[in-house]
Design a protein around this motif. Sequence first.
Motif, PDB file in Angstrom:
ATOM      1  N   LYS A  22      50.068  51.705 -13.565  1.00 28.64           N
ATOM      2  CA  LYS A  22      50.412  50.315 -13.842  1.00 28.64           C
ATOM      3  C   LYS A  22      50.966  50.158 -15.254  1.00 28.64           C
ATOM      4  O   LYS A  22      51.965  49.488 -15.453  1.00 28.64           O
ATOM      5  N   GLU A  23      50.307  50.763 -16.223  1.00 29.85           N
ATOM      6  CA  GLU A  23      50.751  50.624 -17.606  1.00 29.85           C
ATOM      7  C   GLU A  23      50.563  51.931 -18.365  1.00 29.85           C
ATOM      8  O   GLU A  23      49.562  52.611 -18.185  1.00 29.85           O
ATOM      9  N   LEU A  24      51.518  52.217 -19.217  1.00 28.33           N
ATOM     10  CA  LEU A  24      51.408  53.315 -20.174  1.00 28.33           C
ATOM     11  C   LEU A  24      51.888  52.742 -21.495  1.00 28.33           C
ATOM     12  O   LEU A  24      53.028  52.292 -21.604  1.00 28.33           O
ATOM     13  N   TYR A  25      51.006  52.702 -22.480  1.00 28.44           N
ATOM     14  CA  TYR A  25      51.341  52.096 -23.763  1.00 28.44           C
ATOM     15  C   TYR A  25      50.908  53.005 -24.902  1.00 28.44           C
ATOM     16  O   TYR A  25      49.807  53.549 -24.878  1.00 28.44           O
ATOM     17  N   TYR A  65      47.058  53.833 -24.194  1.00 29.36           N
ATOM     18  CA  TYR A  65      46.249  53.789 -22.982  1.00 29.36           C
ATOM     19  C   TYR A  65      47.141  53.900 -21.754  1.00 29.36           C
ATOM     20  O   TYR A  65      48.345  53.680 -21.813  1.00 29.36           O
ATOM     21  N   LEU A  66      46.513  54.269 -20.665  1.00 27.65           N
ATOM     22  CA  LEU A  66      47.183  54.373 -19.382  1.00 27.65           C
ATOM     23  C   LEU A  66      46.255  53.763 -18.342  1.00 27.65           C
ATOM     24  O   LEU A  66      45.073  54.110 -18.291  1.00 27.65           O
ATOM     25  N   THR A  67      46.761  52.820 -17.564  1.00 21.94           N
ATOM     26  CA  THR A  67      45.970  52.248 -16.478  1.00 21.94           C
ATOM     27  C   THR A  67      46.612  52.642 -15.157  1.00 21.94           C
ATOM     28  O   THR A  67      47.838  52.692 -15.045  1.00 21.94           O
ATOM     29  N   TYR A  68      45.770  52.921 -14.186  1.00 18.96           N
ATOM     30  CA  TYR A  68      46.269  53.340 -12.877  1.00 18.96           C
ATOM     31  C   TYR A  68      45.287  52.905 -11.805  1.00 18.96           C
ATOM     32  O   TYR A  68      44.145  52.544 -12.085  1.00 18.96           O
TER      33      TYR A  68
END
Length: 58
Positions: A30-33, A11-14
Amino acid sequence: MAEDKALPVGYLTYYPLPLVYALIPWLLIKELYVIDRIEYRRRGVGKALMSTLAREAQ
């Protein structure tokens, strides 16, 4: 979110950031997992998530 046969594998949050002084919108990642399994890490899941975000940003 990236999925493989209904299994979430990444997932990727932005967040969109309106920058008044630049007069253009920005995106803050914010996050890349990607799940910690070699078969997903070597398939380009992270690149696909970033490419999807890049298309959305245009």
